[in-house]
Design a protein around this motif. Structure first.
Motif, mmCIF file in Angstrom:
data_model
loop_
_atom_site.group_PDB
_atom_site.id
_atom_site.type_symbol
_atom_site.label_atom_id
_atom_site.label_comp_id
_atom_site.label_asym_id
_atom_site.label_seq_id
_atom_site.Cartn_x
_atom_site.Cartn_y
_atom_site.Cartn_z
ATOM 1 N N HIS A 55 0.991 -1.411 0.348
ATOM 2 C CA HIS A 55 -0.201 0.131 0.303
ATOM 3 C C HIS A 55 0.708 0.986 -0.155
ATOM 4 C CE1 HIS A 55 -3.475 2.276 1.215
ATOM 5 N NE2 HIS A 55 -2.664 3.192 1.907
ATOM 6 N N GLU A 102 -1.954 10.646 11.878
ATOM 7 C CA GLU A 102 -2.349 10.444 13.012
ATOM 8 C C GLU A 102 -2.367 12.078 13.819
ATOM 9 O OE1 GLU A 102 0.304 7.590 13.813
ATOM 10 O OE2 GLU A 102 -0.332 6.997 16.401
ATOM 11 N N ASP A 162 -5.403 13.836 12.978
ATOM 12 C CA ASP A 162 -7.004 13.001 13.209
ATOM 13 C C ASP A 162 -6.938 13.491 15.003
ATOM 14 O OD1 ASP A 162 -6.823 12.640 11.042
ATOM 15 O OD2 ASP A 162 -6.220 10.254 11.087
ATOM 16 N N PRO A 177 -12.158 12.347 8.739
ATOM 17 C CA PRO A 177 -11.229 12.820 9.079
ATOM 18 C C PRO A 177 -10.791 13.580 9.578
ATOM 19 C CG PRO A 177 -11.739 12.385 7.153
ATOM 20 C CD PRO A 177 -12.897 12.523 7.498
ATOM 21 N N GLY A 178 -9.700 13.836 10.511
ATOM 22 C CA GLY A 178 -9.085 14.725 10.619
ATOM 23 C C GLY A 178 -8.611 16.389 9.525
ATOM 24 N N VAL A 195 -1.917 13.106 3.868
ATOM 25 C CA VAL A 195 -1.779 14.026 4.608
ATOM 26 C C VAL A 195 -0.811 15.023 3.280
ATOM 27 C CG1 VAL A 195 -0.464 15.817 6.403
ATOM 28 C CG2 VAL A 195 -1.433 13.424 6.525
ATOM 29 N N ASN A 209 -2.847 18.083 1.996
ATOM 30 C CA ASN A 209 -2.353 19.151 2.405
ATOM 31 C C ASN A 209 -2.164 20.913 1.229
ATOM 32 O OD1 ASN A 209 -1.472 20.941 4.175
ATOM 33 N ND2 ASN A 209 -3.487 20.561 5.042
ATOM 34 N N THR A 224 -5.240 9.660 -1.139
ATOM 35 C CA THR A 224 -5.820 9.348 -0.540
ATOM 36 C C THR A 224 -6.470 8.254 -1.146
ATOM 37 O OG1 THR A 224 -8.362 10.413 -0.879
ATOM 38 C CG2 THR A 224 -7.247 10.954 1.366
#
Ligand code: KG4
Ligand code: ZN
Length: 394
Positions: free
Chosen positions: A111, A181, A184, A195-196, A327, A330, A357
């Motif tokens: 992945h 992480e 999030d 999701p954060g 990320v 972003n 993503t």
């Protein structure tokens, strides 16, 4: 070569059909965000059950949207790690079963490597045939080796030197939390939901827009709170746990400001961090602002990621830097890194947001480059939840 890719490592079920590792014919993603949002994060057991319910319709839709039949497909690929064991098992098993039933070659895909190959994908440009100059390993517009790749996802933050297809050297990695992480967890603390990453980005953008409307510099939002940065100088490693704890203390301070935690002689005072105090002071002045907190946090993450990536690009004298993982979507990171690299004439590229993503197009892309080197997997391949990138020995 047409590859059917399947992705089911976490809470997204994906199937895609990609020609020659680059040209997307279809890319279907069934998201479980709505379901996990109410728990503030992914619940593994729920995720795998949901994978099972959606995988077949998602594959059928991918074939339909690509206007393909099974006779057109040359190979099947599915993620085998890293990720949640139960979720991985669904996509991998379906992929192997389809390959067996259709008598097609099967390949298990890493992945993380697939996130890197998202940079080879083109949106809306379907080359039916290769031009004379194109070989499997290079088409015009592909990233140029050697390159530096910043892999930043929900569970990984790694700086990698990529010398060629499948040639990875680890330069640095996070010592604690991954960048995603941290996004999030902080979003949860700020009450921004899951999701954060996208939630923090939106809140920060809003705070900046408000400043703009007041004719104030947007940079004020990013420096509204002085937050720690773990530079870990002399290494390309990252650490985000200190920043995460600072955010937690700030938020706690802001909600506890009515309690006398700042009174002198109180033993609790000694345990109160400067960030709790900062939160208390902001709350007492009535200046607590979730948007400014989000913008300052995002800036602290982007700062470290951008500077370390630029330093690595300079040290290894690469001409190109690529971003990979969730990320990489972003916008603040993209803009900042562009600013860092432009004066050095180092080209920055990143996948379109839908390929950043989790998606299956990137799985089909990575598979193409392995299949062209005569690699296939046996049908006894098992899931590997803790898999890392296949790094070369230095
Ligand atoms: O790569 P990905 O989809 O899944 C994993 O393989 O982990 O990455 C998910 C992570 C989440 O932590 C999410 O909050 C973050 O990517 N993310 C973002 C943005 N979009 C997704 N982080 C910051 N800004 C974004 N716009
Ligand atoms: Zn991912």
């Amino acid at each position: 070569m047409l590859v059917l890719g399947i992705e089911s490592s976490c809470d997204e079920t994906g199937a895609a059909i990609v020609r020659d590792g680059r040209y997307m014919l279809s890319n279907v993603v069934a998201s479980q965000i709505e379901i996990h949002n109410r728990y503030g994060g992914v619940v593994p057991e729920v995720a795998s059950r949901q994978q099972l319910a959606t995988i077949i319709p998602v594959i059928e839709t991918a074939l339909e949207e690509a206007a393909c039949t099974w006779a057109d497909i040359d190979a099947i690929a599915a993620t085998y790690g890293p990720g949640l064991a139960g979720s991985l098992l669904v996509g991998l098993t379906v992929g192997k079963a389809l390959a067996l039933a259709r008598n097609l070659p099967f390949l298990g895909v890493n992945h993380l490597e697939a996130h890197i190959y998202a940079n080879w994908l083109r949106k809306g440009q379907v080359a039916q045939t290769q031009s004379g100059a194109d070989s499997w390993d290079y088409h015009e517009g592909d990233p140029i080796f050697p390159l530096i790749c910043l892999v930043i996802s929900g569970a990984h933050s790694e700086l990698v030197l990529v010398r060629g297809h499948g040639q990875y050297e680890l330069l640095g990695r996070t010592r604690d939390d991954a960048a995603g992480e941290a996004f999030d967890k902080v979003a949860r603390v700020l009450g921004l939901g899951y999701p954060g990453g996208p939630a923090i980005q939106r809140a920060a953008q809003q705070a900046e827009q408000e400043l703009q409307q007041q004719k104030k510099p947007v940079a004020l939002a990013r420096s509204a709170y002085r937050l720690p940065r773990a530079w870990l100088r002399g290494t390309y490693d990252f650490s985000f746990s200190g920043l995460k704890t600072a955010m937690l203390h700030l938020a706690e301070g802001a909600t506890q400001h009515q309690q006398p935690i700042l009174s002198t002689g109180n033993t609790r005072e000694k345990q109160v961090s400067q960030y709790t105090r900062m939160g208390v002071q902001a709350a007492q002045k009535g200046t607590t602002n979730v948007g400014l907190l989000a913008a300052s946090f995002q800036e602290a993450v982007v700062d470290v990621l951008a500077v370390k990536t630029r330093l690595a690009a300079q040290e290894y004298r690469v001409k190109q830097v690529v971003l990979a993982g969730g990320v990489a979507a972003n916008l603040s990171l993209r803009t900042r890194l562009e600013q860092e690299l432009l004066p050095l004439r180092i080209h920055l590229s990143y996948p379109p947001i839908e390929f950043c993503t989790d998606n299956a197009a990137m799985i089909a892309s990575a598979a193409f480059f392995h299949l062209n080197q005569a690699e296939v997997s046996g049908l006894d391949l098992d899931v590997s939840p803790g898999l890392s990138l296949p790094f070369n020995k230095k």
